[in-house]
Design a protein around this motif. Structure first.
Motif, PDB file in Angstrom:
ATOM      1  N   ARG A 156      16.054 -10.893  27.795  1.00 19.16           N
ATOM      2  CA  ARG A 156      15.888  -9.437  27.679  1.00 19.16           C
ATOM      3  C   ARG A 156      14.465  -9.020  28.039  1.00 19.16           C
ATOM      4  O   ARG A 156      14.239  -7.987  28.666  1.00 19.16           O
ATOM      5  N   GLN A 157      13.503  -9.822  27.609  1.00 18.99           N
ATOM      6  CA  GLN A 157      12.117  -9.518  27.938  1.00 18.99           C
ATOM      7  C   GLN A 157      11.909  -9.545  29.448  1.00 18.99           C
ATOM      8  O   GLN A 157      11.268  -8.650  30.013  1.00 18.99           O
ATOM      9  N   SER A 158      12.457 -10.546  30.114  1.00 13.36           N
ATOM     10  CA  SER A 158      12.302 -10.647  31.568  1.00 13.36           C
ATOM     11  C   SER A 158      12.928  -9.459  32.282  1.00 13.36           C
ATOM     12  O   SER A 158      12.335  -8.901  33.216  1.00 13.36           O
ATOM     13  N   ARG A 159      14.132  -9.055  31.839  1.00 10.99           N
ATOM     14  CA  ARG A 159      14.795  -7.906  32.479  1.00 10.99           C
ATOM     15  C   ARG A 159      13.995  -6.629  32.282  1.00 10.99           C
ATOM     16  O   ARG A 159      13.852  -5.818  33.217  1.00 10.99           O
ATOM     17  N   LEU A 160      13.470  -6.434  31.072  1.00  9.93           N
ATOM     18  CA  LEU A 160      12.691  -5.229  30.808  1.00  9.93           C
ATOM     19  C   LEU A 160      11.439  -5.188  31.674  1.00  9.93           C
ATOM     20  O   LEU A 160      11.117  -4.155  32.283  1.00  9.93           O
ATOM     21  N   ILE A 161      10.721  -6.292  31.739  1.00 10.90           N
ATOM     22  CA  ILE A 161       9.493  -6.345  32.542  1.00 10.90           C
ATOM     23  C   ILE A 161       9.813  -6.135  34.022  1.00 10.90           C
ATOM     24  O   ILE A 161       9.082  -5.428  34.738  1.00 10.90           O
ATOM     25  N   GLU A 162      10.894  -6.722  34.487  1.00 12.90           N
ATOM     26  CA  GLU A 162      11.291  -6.517  35.884  1.00 12.90           C
ATOM     27  C   GLU A 162      11.620  -5.056  36.156  1.00 12.90           C
ATOM     28  O   GLU A 162      11.235  -4.500  37.207  1.00 12.90           O
ATOM     29  N   ASP A 163      12.319  -4.404  35.235  1.00 14.35           N
ATOM     30  CA  ASP A 163      12.657  -2.987  35.407  1.00 14.35           C
ATOM     31  C   ASP A 163      11.403  -2.118  35.424  1.00 14.35           C
ATOM     32  O   ASP A 163      11.302  -1.170  36.226  1.00 14.35           O
ATOM     33  N   ILE A 164      10.452  -2.439  34.562  1.00 18.80           N
ATOM     34  CA  ILE A 164       9.202  -1.670  34.531  1.00 18.80           C
ATOM     35  C   ILE A 164       8.430  -1.881  35.827  1.00 18.80           C
ATOM     36  O   ILE A 164       7.889  -0.923  36.415  1.00 18.80           O
ATOM     37  N   ALA A 165       8.372  -3.116  36.309  1.00 19.02           N
ATOM     38  CA  ALA A 165       7.675  -3.398  37.563  1.00 19.02           C
ATOM     39  C   ALA A 165       8.312  -2.645  38.728  1.00 19.02           C
ATOM     40  O   ALA A 165       7.604  -2.116  39.600  1.00 19.02           O
ATOM     41  N   GLN A 166       9.627  -2.559  38.737  1.00 21.53           N
ATOM     42  CA  GLN A 166      10.319  -1.831  39.804  1.00 21.53           C
ATOM     43  C   GLN A 166       9.986  -0.345  39.775  1.00 21.53           C
ATOM     44  O   GLN A 166       9.856   0.295  40.827  1.00 21.53           O
ATOM     45  N   ILE A 167       9.827   0.219  38.592  1.00 20.70           N
ATOM     46  CA  ILE A 167       9.437   1.627  38.480  1.00 20.70           C
ATOM     47  C   ILE A 167       8.046   1.835  39.072  1.00 20.70           C
ATOM     48  O   ILE A 167       7.812   2.762  39.859  1.00 20.70           O
ATOM     49  N   VAL A 168       7.117   0.969  38.695  1.00 20.35           N
ATOM     50  CA  VAL A 168       5.738   1.126  39.180  1.00 20.35           C
ATOM     51  C   VAL A 168       5.677   0.953  40.696  1.00 20.35           C
ATOM     52  O   VAL A 168       5.000   1.729  41.397  1.00 20.35           O
ATOM     53  N   GLU A 169       6.390  -0.024  41.216  1.00 20.53           N
ATOM     54  CA  GLU A 169       6.384  -0.260  42.658  1.00 20.53           C
ATOM     55  C   GLU A 169       7.160   0.821  43.410  1.00 20.53           C
ATOM     56  O   GLU A 169       6.677   1.378  44.401  1.00 20.53           O
ATOM     57  N   GLY A 170       8.375   1.116  42.938  1.00 21.02           N
ATOM     58  CA  GLY A 170       9.240   2.033  43.677  1.00 21.02           C
ATOM     59  C   GLY A 170       8.827   3.484  43.596  1.00 21.02           C
ATOM     60  O   GLY A 170       8.887   4.216  44.586  1.00 21.02           O
TER      61      GLY A 170
END
Length: 273
Positions: free
Chosen positions: A232-246
């Motif tokens: 769950r931690q990995s998915r959350l961090i990945e989703d946050i990173a996608q927001i910042v990048e996208g």
């Protein structure tokens, strides 16, 4: 899902969660504004005696030492953070006590008792009663926080991240849509009920830009992210990173609000600053 369905972490989490990566926690957190310390020290004698509650990695401890206290006693329940702070800040004026507050064994009296980003991990009635016992008659109690996620306040990054946290157990200091430290009425009432006088409130704001790596480091430093299961931690961090990048091209705006509350043990005459 309404905010009332949000789950919350227990207060005991504050004594262990942050020492899991003391260095990462320290590096990810923003220093508090100089104006905040100026406000507090305008109400202090020269070379005050200070007790700091919840010293963490020593971020505030370091700033307080720069203001020339006669002594500084820092209380921190997490042994890993105590060891980290002692290594970072070898200062003869500093005594670090590895114990929770208010249970910590302290026998001195202090001109200033300060608590940054830690009061929510304690029972407020017990903690404030002990603070009053340890304050000098003209002493000052000060507590403050950083609110790094401020949805609905022109903080676009927070607006986009907040929906990702609906099923994440949050710390006692937070709700889905507002950090509890920003509830001025609640904190004023808490201090008045505890018998404090001259309760005052200040709010500071800082706007900055964070890279994707900095946003990830910030969220990884939070107790509620650290304690998630690894997947769950990995998915959350990945989703946050996608927001910042996208959405922001790898450089996102971040609004940080810093509410400060301070009060006296006894009513202070008009002649004191």
């Amino acid at each position: 899902m309404p905010e009332t369905d949000q789950a919350f972490l227990g207060r005991e989490v504050g004594g262990t969660a942050f020492g899991l990566d003391a260095s990462g926690y320290h590096k990810a957190r923003l220093a508090y504004p100089d104006a905040l310390y100026d406000e507090i020290y305008a109400r202090q004698p020269a070379n005050p005696s200070i007790l700091e509650i919840g010293a963490g990695s020593g971020l505030v401890t370091q700033s307080l030492l720069r203001r020339n206290p006669s002594k500084l006693v820092a209380v921190e329940p997490d042994p890993a953070l105590v060891a980290f702070t002692k290594r970072r800040l070898p200062d003869p004026r500093l005594t670090v006590i590895a114990a929770p507050f208010p249970e910590a064994s302290i026998n001195s009296e202090f001109d200033l008792i300060a608590c940054a980003a830690a009061f929510h991990w304690m029972d407020p009635r017990e903690a404030l009663a002990r603070v009053k016992e340890l304050l000098a008659s003209t002493g000052l109690w000060a507590m403050w926080w950083h609110s790094y996620r401020n949805p609905g306040r022109g903080d676009e990054l927070a607006d986009l991240i907040t929906p990702l946290l609906r099923e994440v157990p949050l710390p006692p200091s937070d709700t889905l849509f507002r950090h509890y430290s920003l509830d001025e009425e609640h904190h004023r009432e808490t201090l008045v009920r505890a018998g404090f006088k001259n309760v005052e409130y200040r709010l500071y704001a800082q706007e900055r830009k964070l890279t994707t790596a900095q946003v990830i480091a910030l969220y990884q430093s939070y107790s509620y992210v650290r304690l998630l299961p690894a997947d769950r931690q990995s998915r959350l961090i990945e989703d946050i990173a996608q927001i910042v990048e996208g959405r922001f091209g790898g450089l996102a705006p971040n609004l940080v609000l810093t509410p400060l509350y301070f009060a006296n043990k006894q009513a202070v005459g008009a002649g004191r600053p």
